[in-house]
Scaffold this motif. Structure first.
Motif, PDB file in Angstrom:
ATOM      1  N   PRO A  43      90.736  91.131  55.040  1.00  0.00           N
ATOM      2  CA  PRO A  43      89.570  91.923  54.644  1.00  0.00           C
ATOM      3  C   PRO A  43      89.828  93.424  54.602  1.00  0.00           C
ATOM      4  O   PRO A  43      89.226  94.122  53.787  1.00  0.00           O
ATOM      5  CB  PRO A  43      88.528  91.563  55.713  1.00  0.00           C
ATOM      6  CG  PRO A  43      88.918  90.197  56.165  1.00  0.00           C
ATOM      7  CD  PRO A  43      90.408  90.182  56.126  1.00  0.00           C
ATOM      8  N   ASP A  44      90.723  93.940  55.472  1.00  0.00           N
ATOM      9  CA  ASP A  44      91.024  95.370  55.440  1.00  0.00           C
ATOM     10  C   ASP A  44      92.140  95.712  54.458  1.00  0.00           C
ATOM     11  O   ASP A  44      92.509  96.883  54.301  1.00  0.00           O
ATOM     12  CB  ASP A  44      91.386  95.887  56.834  1.00  0.00           C
ATOM     13  CG  ASP A  44      92.608  95.187  57.433  1.00  0.00           C
ATOM     14  OD1 ASP A  44      93.292  94.424  56.712  1.00  0.00           O
ATOM     15  OD2 ASP A  44      92.877  95.401  58.633  1.00  0.00           O
ATOM     16  N   GLY A  45      92.692  94.700  53.792  1.00  0.00           N
ATOM     17  CA  GLY A  45      93.715  94.928  52.787  1.00  0.00           C
ATOM     18  C   GLY A  45      95.074  95.285  53.321  1.00  0.00           C
ATOM     19  O   GLY A  45      95.990  95.598  52.548  1.00  0.00           O
ATOM     20  N   LYS A  46      95.287  95.207  54.639  1.00  0.00           N
ATOM     21  CA  LYS A  46      96.549  95.650  55.224  1.00  0.00           C
ATOM     22  C   LYS A  46      97.565  94.522  55.381  1.00  0.00           C
ATOM     23  O   LYS A  46      98.753  94.785  55.513  1.00  0.00           O
ATOM     24  CB  LYS A  46      96.286  96.287  56.585  1.00  0.00           C
ATOM     25  CG  LYS A  46      95.454  97.562  56.518  1.00  0.00           C
ATOM     26  CD  LYS A  46      95.237  98.151  57.904  1.00  0.00           C
ATOM     27  CE  LYS A  46      94.416  99.437  57.825  1.00  0.00           C
ATOM     28  NZ  LYS A  46      94.190 100.012  59.182  1.00  0.00           N
ATOM     29  N   ARG A  47      97.095  93.273  55.396  1.00  0.00           N
ATOM     30  CA  ARG A  47      97.997  92.143  55.574  1.00  0.00           C
ATOM     31  C   ARG A  47      97.689  91.070  54.541  1.00  0.00           C
ATOM     32  O   ARG A  47      96.640  91.103  53.894  1.00  0.00           O
ATOM     33  CB  ARG A  47      97.864  91.566  56.993  1.00  0.00           C
ATOM     34  CG  ARG A  47      98.364  92.479  58.097  1.00  0.00           C
ATOM     35  CD  ARG A  47      98.190  91.837  59.468  1.00  0.00           C
ATOM     36  NE  ARG A  47      96.784  91.702  59.819  1.00  0.00           N
ATOM     37  CZ  ARG A  47      96.348  91.113  60.930  1.00  0.00           C
ATOM     38  NH1 ARG A  47      97.232  90.600  61.789  1.00  0.00           N
ATOM     39  NH2 ARG A  47      95.067  91.033  61.186  1.00  0.00           N
ATOM     40  N   LEU A  48      98.593  90.127  54.431  1.00  0.00           N
ATOM     41  CA  LEU A  48      98.357  88.986  53.553  1.00  0.00           C
ATOM     42  C   LEU A  48      98.907  87.730  54.214  1.00  0.00           C
ATOM     43  O   LEU A  48      99.750  87.798  55.117  1.00  0.00           O
ATOM     44  CB  LEU A  48      98.987  89.188  52.171  1.00  0.00           C
ATOM     45  CG  LEU A  48     100.503  89.358  52.044  1.00  0.00           C
ATOM     46  CD1 LEU A  48     101.254  88.031  52.062  1.00  0.00           C
ATOM     47  CD2 LEU A  48     100.830  90.084  50.748  1.00  0.00           C
ATOM     48  N   THR A  49      98.409  86.617  53.758  1.00  0.00           N
ATOM     49  CA  THR A  49      98.953  85.328  54.165  1.00  0.00           C
ATOM     50  C   THR A  49      99.255  84.539  52.899  1.00  0.00           C
ATOM     51  O   THR A  49      98.535  84.643  51.909  1.00  0.00           O
ATOM     52  CB  THR A  49      97.980  84.554  55.065  1.00  0.00           C
ATOM     53  OG1 THR A  49      98.536  83.277  55.400  1.00  0.00           O
ATOM     54  CG2 THR A  49      96.654  84.319  54.382  1.00  0.00           C
ATOM     55  N   ASP A  81     102.378  94.682  51.374  1.00  0.00           N
ATOM     56  CA  ASP A  81     103.399  94.908  50.355  1.00  0.00           C
ATOM     57  C   ASP A  81     104.469  93.824  50.345  1.00  0.00           C
ATOM     58  O   ASP A  81     105.454  93.912  49.605  1.00  0.00           O
ATOM     59  CB  ASP A  81     104.055  96.280  50.555  1.00  0.00           C
ATOM     60  CG  ASP A  81     104.746  96.405  51.918  1.00  0.00           C
ATOM     61  OD1 ASP A  81     104.721  95.431  52.700  1.00  0.00           O
ATOM     62  OD2 ASP A  81     105.291  97.483  52.194  1.00  0.00           O
ATOM     63  N   GLY A  82     104.301  92.793  51.175  1.00  0.00           N
ATOM     64  CA  GLY A  82     105.246  91.695  51.220  1.00  0.00           C
ATOM     65  C   GLY A  82     106.346  91.855  52.239  1.00  0.00           C
ATOM     66  O   GLY A  82     107.233  90.991  52.330  1.00  0.00           O
ATOM     67  N   SER A  83     106.313  92.909  53.039  1.00  0.00           N
ATOM     68  CA  SER A  83     107.337  93.122  54.064  1.00  0.00           C
ATOM     69  C   SER A  83     106.917  92.469  55.378  1.00  0.00           C
ATOM     70  O   SER A  83     105.764  92.041  55.541  1.00  0.00           O
ATOM     71  CB  SER A  83     107.572  94.614  54.274  1.00  0.00           C
ATOM     72  OG  SER A  83     106.382  95.257  54.717  1.00  0.00           O
TER      73      SER A  83
END
Length: 722
Positions: A286-292, A305-307
């Motif tokens: 939701p904060d746009g800082k991480r992804l799964t 950014d995928g790191s």
């Protein structure tokens, strides 16, 4: 001799936990709670606010030497405790999870120990009363006596007020059930749509099949013309949208497959690759800082950014199980995702904390709605919406799914509810969905399937309805041409009748789903592939006079049965994970043997004279022919998207369809490698179990199932969510 103490009674909040009677009560009423959750709750009460470690819980509930799935058992017990206590995991009043350690009760606890059945919690008060009783009466008479009126009022009013509050709490109203209040079809292009959809509040974005390729298109939230996005990818599939609704998350692939993941600006700009990540589904926090993202059965977490990629859960699934639809809770602490068994459509929604704590299923298995997937929270976290099914339908998507919702957020003024509510019931079945930015509308891909069986006459160069234009596929004829068998579309019910449609008899019934029947040479039996939701494909035979279908012991995911010329054997393939192979079952010896050199082949068809077996490669680009005289395979066609091999009645030709850009039917002979184009079907709207299905009449005319239902389209479903 000292008093014998029974197990104490613990009071916390509005509950009483009676250790002697081994029961949990609320307002004097016993709450239903199973043995293991109740023992765990007693342990938490005994700890009186201290942490009960997972090891302590294991030893208390199962002992030290245990060979059960204790992680799942603990998670299930905690979930049932919270349900009984009406506790919200996000705003807990009772049970608190201590990540990586265990659990504790955070509500103040009063312990009422008992001896010989007599409570002693008020022993200090009893001593005080005895002391007052020993005071001389004369001293009491000598002291000024206080006024008793206000004291009596308080003595009566406070219990009444408490009673009113308790009754108000116990009988506070429940929320009304959510419901769909309308439906508007937004698209009408008739193109096949699948996978996830997303919305930025202005348009809805989805993937659809365009000229044999998967492309990303959009439509206004009010409906109208479909507009394709100009992307630098030959194949592109929408997976999600960024939290600020400015970028689409896209896979550079067709519908299913591991592929590079991209961020695509909606209002123009250059797409950006997400690091070096390869997967098949992705979601931003939701904060746009991480992804799964998911790859195979694995769930990963990374920076936006995928790191800094790390696996969130251990790999414990078979290759045929894939993880799908990772979704963040609005507060960014939890993840929902699906474990989907590819090939038999068994699915379950799982939940895990972002810190990587053990995952657990959201819903236990149920006979009423046993399959679940595609969970998505509303922005305020009050509900999550998901799809569920218990029946299969022919054609994509196979599950006959409907939308459901369950409320998660509660307040003190309403009764909590953890009961899922079914929002849709068909005949349009919804699979993929997205929630509008204001939370008032559900956008979903809806599918209502129907077809018209047609015969193409090469002499008249026209299509004609066949058998009255019934919605049926898998048409096959007895050797003498007098009888016909077919499967209703999309119900998947096997029928037989005379060739003119008279004397029809239904041979299979739901929940068994039938596909691709084949007549025995003597005309007495029909073999077919059958599947129940959540199970593998299997081969069955059934008498043409009716009766219970008989299952043949075959490898998993067996399909496309075809009879030998003498009727003593069946050949069939399997196209399941991780690979395919052709097998032959002999009815006399009851033996099963692989066909030599058939690895990575499927869709087997035995020639009428028994000399050949035709098959297709798993990647659908080669038509192969096995000659029993030479014991060797020979490639007869090499082109993209080959499907549905069929033998002519005399066994001289093999017909097959190409389902990619061209959509044509071809044939090749057993004596040569020349390929003849029989018909161009580019403008024909096919439907059925899979694209490109066709059959042949005894005189060689093509039978095809024309799509008369409009296919899959995007719908707007306004809903009332109290």
């Amino acid at each position: 001799m000292g008093a014998v103490l029974s197990p104490p009674t613990y009071k916390f909040g509005e509950f009483e936990l009676d250790g002697a009677r081994f029961e949990l009560r609320r307002g004097g009423r016993v709450q239903k709670l199973e043995r293991i959750p109740l023992e765990l709750l007693i342990l938490l009460a005994e700890k009186n606010g201290d942490i009960a470690t997972r090891q302590e819980i294991i030893e208390r509930l199962w002992g030290k030497d245990v060979f059960v799935d204790t992680e799942h058992g603990i998670n299930t017990a905690i979930r049932k405790i919270r349900a009984a206590l009406r506790d919200d995991v996000e705003r807990s009043r009772y049970v608190q999870t201590i990540a990586g350690k265990g659990y504790r009760l955070i509500s103040p606890i009063v312990s009422e120990a008992t001896g010989n059945g007599t409570r002693n919690i008020n022993s200090d008060a009893a001593v005080s009363d005895q002391g007052r009783a020993a005071t001389p009466v004369s001293e009491l008479e000598a002291k000024p006596q206080p006024r008793t009126g206000p004291r009596i009022f308080a003595f009566v009013a406070f219990p009444l007020l408490a009673l009113v509050l308790v009754l108000g709490w116990l009988f506070r109203p429940s929320y009304g059930p959510p419901r769909i209040t309308g439906a508007t079809q937004l698209t009408s292009d008739g193109l096949w749509k699948w996978n996830a959809i997303a919305t930025d509040g202005v348009r809805v974005y989805f993937s659809e099949e365009v000229n044999g390729h998967t492309a990303v298109s959009s439509v206004s939230v009010k409906g109208g013309s479909t507009v394709p996005l100009n992307l630098p990818f030959k194949e592109a599939t929408v997976l999600n949208i960024s939290p600020d609704r400015s970028e689409l998350l896209v896979a550079e692939s067709r519908i299913i497959g591991e592929a590079p993941l991209w961020r695509v600006p909606i209002l123009g700009g250059t797409p950006r690759r997400i690091g070096n990540i390869v997967g098949h589904d992705v979601s931003l926090s939701p904060d746009g800082k991480r992804l799964t993202f998911t790859r195979g059965a694995d769930l990963y977490i990374a920076d936006a950014d995928g790191s800094n990629v790390r696996k969130l859960l251990p790999t414990n699934q078979t290759p045929e199980v894939w993880a799908w639809r990772p979704t963040w809770s609005p507060n960014g602490r939890r993840l929902h995702f699906d474990y989907y068994v590819m090939g038999n459509h068994r699915s379950a929604i799982w939940q895990t904390d972002v810190d990587g704590s053990p995952a657990h299923r959201i819903f236990p298995p149920s006979s009423e709605a046993p399959m679940y997937c595609n969970s998505e929270w509303t922005a305020d976290g009050r509900y999550f919406i998901f799809t569920s099914w218990k029946d299969l339908e022919s054609g994509l998507p196979w599950p006959a799914s409907n939308l459901w919702a369950i409320r998660e957020g509660n307040d003190i003024f309403h009764q909590p509810s953890a009961t899922p509510v079914q929002l849709t019931t068909g005949p349009v079945h919804y699979f993929s969905h997205a929630i509008s930015t204001d939370g008032r509308t559900i956008f979903a891909i809806g599918i209502m399937k129907h077809g018209e069986l047609t015969r193409y006459s090469s002499k008249a160069n026209k299509f004609f309805p066949y058998l009255g234009g019934i919605s049926a596929e898998g048409v096959t004829f007895s050797r003498d041409g007098k009888w016909i068998a077919y499967v209703t579309y999309p119900q998947g019910e096997l029928w037989r009748s005379k060739a003119d449609g008279s004397e029809p008899l239904q041979l299979t019934f739901r929940p068994l789903f039938a596909l691709d029947p084949s007549w025995s040479p003597d005309g007495k039996q029909i073999a077919f592939a059958g599947q129940r939701a959540g199970e593998k494909w299997q081969v069955y035979t059934v008498s043409v006079d009716g009766g219970a279908p008989e299952h043949i012991e075959t490898p998993e995911n067996a399909q496309d049965p075809s009879w030998s010329a003498d009727g003593q054997s069946l050949v069939f393939g399997n196209d399941g994970f991780p690979g395919g192979e052709i097998h032959i079952f002999n009815f006399r010896t009851k033996t099963l043997s692989p066909l030599v050199g058939s690895h990575d082949l499927y869709s087997a068809r035995w020639s009428p004279d028994g000399r050949y077996v035709a098959a297709v490669s798993l990647n659908d680009d080669r038509l192969m022919l096995f000659d029993f005289r030479t014991g060797k395979w020979d490639e007869r066609a090499h082109m993209p998207d080959i499907a549905w091999p069929r033998w002519s009645k005399d066994g001289e030709y093999i017909y097959f369809s190409e389902i990619g850009d061209k959509q044509r039917v071809y044939r090749t002979s057993t004596t040569g490698h020349k390929i003849e184009e029989i018909m161009n079907l580019r403008d024909f709207r096919w439907t059925g179990a899979a694209p490109g299905w066709f059959s042949l009449t005894p005189d060689g005319d093509l039978l095809l199932l024309r799509n008369t239902s409009g296919g899959s389209e995007v719908y707007a479903l306004p809903w009332d969510a109290p």
